[in-house]
Design a protein around this motif. Structure first.
Motif, short mmCIF file in Angstrom:
data_model
loop_
_atom_site.label_atom_id
_atom_site.label_comp_id
_atom_site.label_asym_id
_atom_site.label_seq_id
_atom_site.Cartn_x
_atom_site.Cartn_y
_atom_site.Cartn_z
N PRO A 1 29.60 50.70 -49.29
CA PRO A 1 28.40 51.51 -48.99
C PRO A 1 28.30 52.75 -49.88
O PRO A 1 29.31 53.18 -50.46
CB PRO A 1 28.62 51.93 -47.53
N ALA A 2 27.09 53.30 -49.96
CA ALA A 2 26.85 54.46 -50.83
C ALA A 2 27.79 55.62 -50.48
O ALA A 2 28.05 55.88 -49.32
CB ALA A 2 25.39 54.90 -50.68
N ASN A 3 28.26 56.29 -51.52
CA ASN A 3 29.12 57.48 -51.38
C ASN A 3 30.46 57.20 -50.73
O ASN A 3 31.16 58.12 -50.33
CB ASN A 3 28.41 58.59 -50.61
N CYS A 4 30.79 55.92 -50.58
CA CYS A 4 32.06 55.58 -49.96
C CYS A 4 33.09 55.15 -51.00
O CYS A 4 32.73 54.65 -52.07
CB CYS A 4 31.87 54.46 -48.94
N GLU A 5 34.35 55.36 -50.64
CA GLU A 5 35.44 54.90 -51.50
C GLU A 5 36.60 54.48 -50.64
O GLU A 5 36.81 55.01 -49.56
CB GLU A 5 35.92 56.06 -52.41
N TRP A 6 37.36 53.51 -51.15
CA TRP A 6 38.63 53.18 -50.51
C TRP A 6 39.67 54.18 -50.95
O TRP A 6 39.91 54.36 -52.14
CB TRP A 6 39.07 51.76 -50.89
N ILE A 7 40.28 54.85 -49.98
CA ILE A 7 41.26 55.89 -50.29
C ILE A 7 42.64 55.42 -49.83
O ILE A 7 42.82 55.00 -48.69
CB ILE A 7 40.90 57.21 -49.56
N GLU A 8 43.61 55.53 -50.74
CA GLU A 8 44.99 55.22 -50.37
C GLU A 8 45.46 56.20 -49.30
O GLU A 8 45.18 57.40 -49.39
CB GLU A 8 45.91 55.38 -51.60
N LEU A 9 46.18 55.70 -48.32
CA LEU A 9 46.71 56.58 -47.26
C LEU A 9 47.51 57.74 -47.86
O LEU A 9 47.45 58.87 -47.40
CB LEU A 9 47.59 55.79 -46.30
N ALA A 10 48.24 57.43 -48.94
CA ALA A 10 49.10 58.46 -49.55
C ALA A 10 48.28 59.59 -50.17
O ALA A 10 48.76 60.70 -50.34
CB ALA A 10 49.99 57.82 -50.61
N ASP A 11 47.00 59.31 -50.49
CA ASP A 11 46.17 60.32 -51.14
C ASP A 11 45.40 61.19 -50.15
O ASP A 11 44.77 62.17 -50.54
CB ASP A 11 45.15 59.65 -52.08
N LEU A 12 45.47 60.85 -48.87
CA LEU A 12 44.67 61.57 -47.88
C LEU A 12 44.97 63.06 -47.88
O LEU A 12 44.08 63.89 -47.73
CB LEU A 12 44.95 61.01 -46.48
N LYS A 13 46.22 63.40 -48.06
CA LYS A 13 46.60 64.80 -47.92
C LYS A 13 46.01 65.67 -49.03
O LYS A 13 45.95 66.88 -48.89
CB LYS A 13 48.11 64.95 -47.86
N ASN A 14 45.57 65.06 -50.12
CA ASN A 14 44.99 65.84 -51.21
C ASN A 14 43.48 65.98 -51.12
O ASN A 14 42.85 66.51 -52.02
CB ASN A 14 45.35 65.19 -52.55
N LEU A 15 42.91 65.47 -50.03
CA LEU A 15 41.45 65.51 -49.91
C LEU A 15 41.00 66.62 -48.98
O LEU A 15 41.73 67.03 -48.07
CB LEU A 15 40.95 64.19 -49.34
N GLY A 16 39.76 67.09 -49.22
CA GLY A 16 39.15 68.00 -48.28
C GLY A 16 38.67 67.23 -47.07
O GLY A 16 37.75 66.42 -47.16
N LEU A 17 39.33 67.41 -45.95
CA LEU A 17 38.97 66.70 -44.72
C LEU A 17 38.57 67.70 -43.64
O LEU A 17 39.25 68.70 -43.46
CB LEU A 17 40.16 65.87 -44.21
N PRO A 18 37.49 67.43 -42.90
CA PRO A 18 37.16 68.29 -41.76
C PRO A 18 38.27 68.20 -40.72
O PRO A 18 38.95 67.17 -40.63
CB PRO A 18 35.87 67.68 -41.20
N THR A 19 38.42 69.25 -39.95
CA THR A 19 39.52 69.29 -38.98
C THR A 19 39.54 68.11 -38.01
O THR A 19 40.61 67.53 -37.78
CB THR A 19 39.50 70.64 -38.23
N PRO A 20 38.43 67.69 -37.43
CA PRO A 20 38.53 66.56 -36.50
C PRO A 20 38.99 65.28 -37.18
O PRO A 20 39.68 64.47 -36.56
CB PRO A 20 37.11 66.41 -35.95
#
Length: 354
Positions: A320-339
């Motif tokens: 889908p638009a604006n979506c990407e598959w992200i490796e679990l290991a890379d999650l910590k380097n992303l800007g994620l909202p608190t929830p």
DNA sequence: ATCCCGAAGT
DNA sequence: ACTTCGGGAT
């Protein structure tokens, strides 16, 4: 009749007493109070706009280490900045911080201007933050007026006007200007004193004058709010925004060691951060697991989030638009909202080691 | 009017 | 455990 506003202004005792208070009772060892460069002052002020001192102390040091200079910040990617800002909220300010750094580098050769009027033209710097930078970094004479200062002035002078109205705030600005000390060497103590006094003594809910702590307020005998027992009513808050409830779904799609995340638009809630897609086309065979609804409260909105977890056996045919598959290991380097961060932590898909 | 989070209050 | 509230710039 109590001492009037005029008397109190004329003898200028507020300014002098506040400076004396600051030198004895104020805070002097916060990280951004030592080595007050414009960059350090600016960063701390922007962080302090939205976050408490205790939290900022931690985040400030980490941020500075990652982006030691305005040039380093300007040349970083916005995603790196958002990742570092993640969890602090008001992400538009992180974008402004980044844009501001770039303007300072390109338009001002990497040196923040000292004129408060020029500072105010920079992204994310309003009148009060501009004044704070001008005072602390350059010794200029300028008045600050943040939430703490509004409360202090309104209480001491017994101002019962609705501070959500521009007229009242304009009065306070004018007042704040007249209170500035005349001696240049007093400006820093005075300005810091205004901040510290509001933050530690004349607090919103438990100001020193009505608590049984050891701190005593230097203005107790002149403060009109205290004299007339109006502490609880000043500053007057009239704002009553009706809060709407919004129900959304989070499609938590997992395929092997990857999660499907959507990069949110640059405007609106969680601007530029990564979250779960809120609608999606799925193969019929995919098994859905509904998780506990998450309630997330914002200023004028309550989000009821229903996470639906799906573990895929095959990749999606169309991303889908604006979506990407992200490796679990890379999650910590992303800007994620608190929830999102909390949810992932609960599922044990992300760990908080820094 | 909008934007997020966490501390404080209940 | 739950809700309320403070904090500036756009």
């Amino acid at each position: 009749m109590p001492k009037t506003i005029m008397e109190f202004c004329e003898i200028n005792s507020f300014t002098d007493q506040l400076i004396a208070w600051q030198r004895k009772q104020g805070r002097h060892h916060l990280p951004w109070q030592i080595n007050r460069t414009a960059y350090r002052v600016w960063l701390s002020e922007v962080m302090l706009q939205q976050t408490q001192v205790s939290t900022v102390i931690e985040r400030y040091q980490v941020f500075l280490k990652k982006f030691p200079t305005v040039k380093a910040l300007a040349s970083a990617s916005i995603d790196d900045v958002l990742s570092e800002w993640s969890g602090m909220g008001y992400y538009t300010r992180a974008r402004n911080l980044h844009r501001c750094a770039q303007v300072v580098v390109t338009e001002y050769q990497g040196v923040f201007p000292s004129d408060p009027k020029l500072l105010e033209t920079l992204p994310g710097i309003g009148r009060s933050t501009a004044a704070a930078i001008a005072v602390f970094a350059y010794g200029q004479s300028a008045a600050i007026l943040d939430g703490n200062v509004k409360r202090v002035l309104a209480r001491v002078w017994g101002i019962q006007d609705d501070l959500s109205k521009n007229a009242a705030v304009n009065q306070l600005w004018a007042h704040a200007e007249t209170l500035l000390p005349h001696a240049p060497e007093d400006l820093v103590s005075y300005t810091q004193g205004l901040m510290d006094f509001g933050a530690t003594c004349c607090t919103q809910n438990k100001p020193a004058c009505i608590s049984q702590g050891s701190i005593t307020c230097p203005f107790e005998d002149v403060c009109l709010a205290k004299r007339f027992d109006l502490i609880k009513h000043i500053p007057l808050k009239v704002k009553k925004v009706k809060v709407s409830t919004v129900n959304i779904d989070w499609w938590v799609l997992q395929y092997k060691d990857k999660l499907l995340l959507e990069k949110r638009p640059h405007q609106g809630i969680w601007a530029g951060l990564w979250s779960f897609p809120e609608s999606i086309d799925l193969p019929k065979s995919a098994k859905q697991l509904e998780r506990q609804v998450i309630k997330h409260v914002l200023t004028h909105r309550v989000l009821n989030i229903r996470p639906i977890q799906v573990t895929l056996q095959r990749p999606l045919t169309k991303i889908p638009a604006n979506c990407e598959w992200i490796e679990l290991a890379d999650l910590k380097n992303l800007g994620l909202p608190t929830p999102v961060r909390l949810f992932l932590k609960n599922l044990d898909l992300i760990h908080d080691d820094a």
